[in-house]
Design a protein around this motif. Structure first.
Motif, PDB file in Angstrom:
ATOM      1  N   GLU A   1     -53.337  37.027 -96.869  1.00 43.88           N
ATOM      2  CA  GLU A   1     -52.840  38.396 -96.762  1.00 43.88           C
ATOM      3  C   GLU A   1     -51.876  38.475 -95.583  1.00 43.88           C
ATOM      4  O   GLU A   1     -52.179  38.013 -94.480  1.00 43.88           O
ATOM      5  CB  GLU A   1     -54.016  39.353 -96.536  1.00 43.88           C
ATOM      6  CG  GLU A   1     -53.639  40.820 -96.589  1.00 43.88           C
ATOM      7  CD  GLU A   1     -53.306  41.270 -98.008  1.00 43.88           C
ATOM      8  OE1 GLU A   1     -52.615  42.285 -98.145  1.00 43.88           O
ATOM      9  OE2 GLU A   1     -53.736  40.591 -98.968  1.00 43.88           O
ATOM     10  N   PRO A   2     -50.677  39.028 -95.772  1.00 49.96           N
ATOM     11  CA  PRO A   2     -49.734  39.076 -94.653  1.00 49.96           C
ATOM     12  C   PRO A   2     -50.259  39.963 -93.531  1.00 49.96           C
ATOM     13  O   PRO A   2     -50.779  41.052 -93.777  1.00 49.96           O
ATOM     14  CB  PRO A   2     -48.471  39.664 -95.283  1.00 49.96           C
ATOM     15  CG  PRO A   2     -48.920  40.357 -96.516  1.00 49.96           C
ATOM     16  CD  PRO A   2     -50.115  39.596 -97.001  1.00 49.96           C
ATOM     17  N   PRO A   3     -50.144  39.507 -92.290  1.00 51.37           N
ATOM     18  CA  PRO A   3     -50.607  40.315 -91.157  1.00 51.37           C
ATOM     19  C   PRO A   3     -49.596  41.406 -90.818  1.00 51.37           C
ATOM     20  O   PRO A   3     -48.485  41.450 -91.363  1.00 51.37           O
ATOM     21  CB  PRO A   3     -50.701  39.292 -90.029  1.00 51.37           C
ATOM     22  CG  PRO A   3     -49.625  38.308 -90.351  1.00 51.37           C
ATOM     23  CD  PRO A   3     -49.573  38.220 -91.858  1.00 51.37           C
ATOM     24  N   GLU A   4     -49.968  42.279 -89.907  1.00 50.16           N
ATOM     25  CA  GLU A   4     -49.027  43.272 -89.401  1.00 50.16           C
ATOM     26  C   GLU A   4     -47.971  42.578 -88.538  1.00 50.16           C
ATOM     27  O   GLU A   4     -48.267  41.607 -87.831  1.00 50.16           O
ATOM     28  CB  GLU A   4     -49.765  44.322 -88.573  1.00 50.16           C
ATOM     29  CG  GLU A   4     -50.721  45.189 -89.370  1.00 50.16           C
ATOM     30  CD  GLU A   4     -51.366  46.254 -88.505  1.00 50.16           C
ATOM     31  OE1 GLU A   4     -51.065  46.288 -87.289  1.00 50.16           O
ATOM     32  OE2 GLU A   4     -52.161  47.038 -89.045  1.00 50.16           O
ATOM     33  N   ILE A   5     -46.764  43.084 -88.617  1.00 49.37           N
ATOM     34  CA  ILE A   5     -45.678  42.485 -87.835  1.00 49.37           C
ATOM     35  C   ILE A   5     -45.892  42.713 -86.348  1.00 49.37           C
ATOM     36  O   ILE A   5     -45.646  41.822 -85.524  1.00 49.37           O
ATOM     37  CB  ILE A   5     -44.320  43.045 -88.302  1.00 49.37           C
ATOM     38  CG1 ILE A   5     -44.004  42.488 -89.706  1.00 49.37           C
ATOM     39  CG2 ILE A   5     -43.217  42.686 -87.331  1.00 49.37           C
ATOM     40  CD1 ILE A   5     -42.712  42.998 -90.297  1.00 49.37           C
ATOM     41  N   ASP A   6     -46.319  43.903 -85.983  1.00 47.61           N
ATOM     42  CA  ASP A   6     -46.751  44.197 -84.617  1.00 47.61           C
ATOM     43  C   ASP A   6     -45.700  43.844 -83.561  1.00 47.61           C
ATOM     44  O   ASP A   6     -46.015  43.302 -82.502  1.00 47.61           O
ATOM     45  CB  ASP A   6     -48.059  43.448 -84.322  1.00 47.61           C
ATOM     46  CG  ASP A   6     -48.764  44.001 -83.085  1.00 47.61           C
ATOM     47  OD1 ASP A   6     -48.549  45.185 -82.779  1.00 47.61           O
ATOM     48  OD2 ASP A   6     -49.497  43.237 -82.447  1.00 47.61           O
ATOM     49  N   GLY A   7     -44.424  44.083 -83.860  1.00 48.32           N
ATOM     50  CA  GLY A   7     -43.366  43.907 -82.865  1.00 48.32           C
ATOM     51  C   GLY A   7     -42.917  42.491 -82.627  1.00 48.32           C
ATOM     52  O   GLY A   7     -42.019  42.252 -81.805  1.00 48.32           O
ATOM     53  N   THR A   8     -43.500  41.516 -83.315  1.00 50.55           N
ATOM     54  CA  THR A   8     -43.106  40.119 -83.078  1.00 50.55           C
ATOM     55  C   THR A   8     -41.971  39.656 -83.993  1.00 50.55           C
ATOM     56  O   THR A   8     -41.453  38.559 -83.801  1.00 50.55           O
ATOM     57  CB  THR A   8     -44.303  39.173 -83.266  1.00 50.55           C
ATOM     58  OG1 THR A   8     -44.819  39.334 -84.595  1.00 50.55           O
ATOM     59  CG2 THR A   8     -45.393  39.482 -82.267  1.00 50.55           C
ATOM     60  N   LEU A   9     -41.599  40.470 -84.954  1.00 48.71           N
ATOM     61  CA  LEU A   9     -40.514  40.132 -85.868  1.00 48.71           C
ATOM     62  C   LEU A   9     -39.671  41.382 -86.091  1.00 48.71           C
ATOM     63  O   LEU A   9     -40.219  42.449 -86.414  1.00 48.71           O
ATOM     64  CB  LEU A   9     -41.065  39.619 -87.199  1.00 48.71           C
ATOM     65  CG  LEU A   9     -40.054  39.277 -88.303  1.00 48.71           C
ATOM     66  CD1 LEU A   9     -39.121  38.161 -87.851  1.00 48.71           C
ATOM     67  CD2 LEU A   9     -40.783  38.877 -89.581  1.00 48.71           C
TER      68      LEU A   9
END
Length: 782
Positions: free
Chosen positions: A262-270
């Motif tokens: 399941e794709p994780p949250e981007i959370d500002g890293t991309l």
């Protein structure tokens, strides 16, 4: 003795494990092979940080190792420099039968392309007799020239080194060898690695996972290394814990059919950046760079990765320089791309190649001439107004307008004993004129001038060596060699500077923040640029027949897919993907398939929140986001029509009242366009290019002069207006003189011969009033 292969995906710890084993083997004086010269210092710093001191071992590139092995052998020859090699290739072209290539050989690019192909063939250990057609003859002639001079080139030295290790037991004393960063080995590199594996412990790191599309371009290298290493193959598992979840997911899922995760949250890293036009897009990147640096990120921990640095150099210099972002563009540039180089070449072309006013004043206007710019502009204006173009007349009139004083740089060139001495003397004169002798040069431009000066001095030494070998040099050949001389632009990892690197150099680096540029269709993947002499079909046929050449290149799309994968995995904290959504004229641009690939790995809402756009109409930033004082003032002025009270409050709080009042008064000046013809012309134009709008926004006066007045038209030319002036003057003199000269008030047929003679005299007098330098042909036509 054997080869050990360390394989695994990016961030699996392959290089760290290899460096750890290198340190463990220090007592045996190991040799560590790194991809580039700039990597040597970086790896040394990393090793020193982990162990405190290096009491043994050696770190270098493949070429350092080739050089050492060839030097220690019995039959060692001097190696031709790049400048000498270019002269040898041109000499071979004059002696070899060209047949169908005779017309193409007239162009300068032909010799350069041939030189590159010959280097490929030598690196692939291919002999001239193993080729067919005209290329075989050119290759034979080139090698005959080298043999006649008693020289090797770099590729022949590599071949000699590999053959020495394969054929002499004492060539390598059993020192362990470690290597990383080599996905595409040449024939000579492979032969050396294979020979060393039979004499010593060799450990190689290769980023590879079987079956993953991201590594498809490495399948041949992986298969060959695995065959040589079996059974000593260590496959390292992925380590997603060393990266933020979004970046770890990107590494595992990129170009893979399915990951089952399941794709994780981007959370500002991309983050995804979209802009209109190259300059607008890069300004958005520059703004983000300033924000990161001001927030505490060290500039050297940030990288801009370009598909090709050369195509981004000029717009990057504009965007980053205007906002004060410190940066270093790694790599080499040509001498004629530097300001110092352009000035040198302008004067040499004037003095040696029959150049005209443009070449001489291109040098005199530069800071290297030692003359005041105002004085130079005044003299040039007089020459342009009189249409003085030729070199001889330009120099003569320049000296006359300077009260008979000669031009010191030209005198320096003409008094030198040899052309090469003249170039060296000119370079020293120019450096003194620009920077003086009282204090050392400082600043980025001074550093670039010193690098260009060093490159020119090195070239003069190489060409002196060519003369010592019995070669000959014409001034034209010296100018051509100077144009192509490589100048070091910068070194990656300089403290306090953002690295600008290409995809190939980025693959072995680590940064906290990475920006990947050029994610538009047609930019990445890049178009394949094959050799005009050695097509892919011929390269594959040679590989199949010789087994050792390794000339065939991987599929270009597969290669760029791998390089994009490595660029995305260089970031340890945050990754930015950047594309131009529109061109400079506002037309839409399709995204790269790599862009769509990454966005498809995450939830649509996450991607939308991580996407930032700068539209074509955004000529200013919001006040709170403006990166510099100048941009803040522009933003403040644009805020007045929306919220005048807030704009004045911000101006008062920051001490900008005077600047804001001055900007607002500009709208009260009588500058409104009112002429109906002008307004009608503007109504016809529905679209304005980005460059035109940006030029107008920077300075409307410059836009007006450049776009509408056209200052280049101040040069005097033979145009209809001048012809009309001459005709009017001649006719006025003719009719005013008819009564006195011919004794009649009205001309008749009997006065025709005398009238024609009188007209010729009047025309000569009218022509005498033309203050222009005209050739005989121009004068007759007028």
């Amino acid at each position: 003795m054997a080869l050990t292969l360390l394989a695994g995906p990016a961030n699996a710890g392959k290089v760290a494990l290899l460096l750890e084993r290198y340190l463990d083997a220090l007592t045996h004086e190991p040799f560590l092979i790194v991809p580039n010269r700039s990597d040597v210092d970086r790896v040394e710093r990393e090793l020193l940080a982990s162990c405190g001191a290096l009491m043994g071992g050696q770190i270098g590139t493949f070429d350092d190792l080739f050089r050492r092995l060839a030097r220690d052998g019995g039959e060692h020859r001097p190696v031709a420099t790049e400048a000498q090699r270019a002269l040898i290739v041109r000499r071979a072209l004059t002696r070899a039968p060209l047949n169908g290539w005779a017309r193409s050989a007239r162009f300068a690019g032909f010799a350069d392309a041939l030189s590159s192909t010959l280097g490929e063939l030598e690196s692939g250990l291919v002999e001239p007799a193993e080729l067919e057609g005209d290329l075989s003859g050119l290759y034979s002639e080139y090698q005959a020239e080298l043999d006649g001079l008693g020289l090797w080139d770099e590729d022949l030295r590599r071949r000699a080194a590999a053959e020495r290790v394969a054929g002499e037991l004492e060539a390598w004393e059993g020192r362990p060898v470690f290597a990383y960063g080599f996905e595409d080995l040449t024939g000579a590199q492979w032969a050396l690695l294979e020979a060393l594996a039979g004499r010593a412990e060799v450990t190689v790191s290769l980023p590879y996972e079987p079956g993953r599309p991201a590594f498809a371009s490495l399948e041949r290298t992986a298969a060959d290394l695995s065959e040589l290493a079996r059974p000593r193959i260590e496959e390292l598992p992925p380590r997603p814990e060393v990266r933020p979840p979004a970046l770890a997911h990107l590494e595992r899922a990129l170009f893979s059919a399915t990951t089952g995760a399941e794709p994780p949250e981007i959370d500002g890293t991309l983050r995804f950046f979209e802009g209109a036009g190259r300059r607008g897009t890069l300004e958005r990147v520059a703004e983000e760079l300033l924000t990161l640096i001001r927030a505490g990120t060290r500039p050297e921990e940030i990288a801009l990765v370009c598909p090709r640095v050369e195509r981004y150099r000029a717009p990057l210099e504009t965007a980053l320089g205007s906002l004060g972002v410190p940066y270093a563009i790694e790599g080499l540039i040509r001498f004629d791309q530097t300001e110092f180089g352009r000035a040198v070449l302008s004067l040499l072309r004037f003095a040696w190649q029959g150049g005209g006013r443009g070449q001489l004043y291109g040098f005199l206007r530069s800071p290297y001439s030692g003359l005041a710019r105002a004085s130079v502009d005044w003299v040039e204006g007089r020459l342009r107004g009189r249409a003085v173009e030729t070199g001889e007349r330009t120099e003569e009139e320049t000296m006359r307008l300077r009260d008979g004083h000669p031009l010191p740089p030209l005198e320096l060139l003409r008094k030198a004993q040899t052309p090469l001495a003249a170039v060296a003397d000119l370079a020293r004169f120019m450096l003194r004129a620009a920077h003086g002798l009282e204090s050392p040069p400082v600043g980025e431009q001074s550093r670039q001038d010193l690098r260009a000066f060093e490159a020119l001095n090195r070239l003069v030494g190489e060409l002196d060596g060519w003369l010592a070998l019995g070669g000959s040099l014409t001034p034209d050949e010296i100018v051509a060699a100077a144009e192509r001389a490589p100048v070091r632009a910068a070194v990656a990892g300089e403290a306090g500077r953002v690295d600008v690197v290409d995809l190939l150099r980025a693959r072995t680096r680590r940064y906290e923040i990475v920006f990947v540029l050029g994610l538009e269709e047609g930019t990445l993947p890049r178009r394949n640029e094959g050799s005009p002499f050695l097509d892919e079909e011929t390269a594959r046929e040679l590989d199949s027949r010789l087994r050792r050449s390794r000339l065939a290149r991987p599929d270009s799309v597969e290669r760029d897919r791998y390089l994009f994968y490595t660029a995305c995995t260089r970031a340890t904290r945050r990754l930015y993907l950047v594309r131009e959504a529109a061109n400079d004229e506002g037309g839409p641009r399709e995204p790269s398939p790599f862009w769509d690939e990454v966005r498809g790995l995450f939830a649509e809402d996450e991607v939308r929140r991580a996407t930032m756009r700068r539209p074509l109409s955004a000529l200013t930033w919001p006040v709170e986001q403006a990166p510099t004082d100048r941009e803040r003032l522009r933003s403040l002025a644009s805020l007045v029509p929306v919220d005048e009270e807030a704009a004045h409050a911000l101006a008062q709080a920051n001490g900008w009242e005077r600047q804001l009042d001055r900007a607002l008064r500009a709208f009260e000046r009588p500058t409104r366009l009112t002429h109906p013809l002008v307004l009608e012309e503007l109504r016809k134009k529905a679209n304005f290019g980005v460059t035109e709008l940006e030029t107008f926004a920077d300075c409307s006066s410059i836009w007006f002069v450049d776009r509408l007045i056209g200052p280049r038209t101040i040069d005097q030319v033979v145009d209809p207006r001048l012809r009309g002036q001459v005709a009017h003057s001649a006719l006025h003199k003719f009719f005013a003189g008819v009564p006195k000269r011919l004794g009649v008030e009205k001309l008749g047929a009997e006065q025709l011969d005398d009238a024609l003679e009188h007209m010729r005299e009047c025309l000569s007098e009218a022509m005498a009033g033309v203050r222009m330098e005209l050739t005989d042909l121009q004068r007759r036509e007028l």
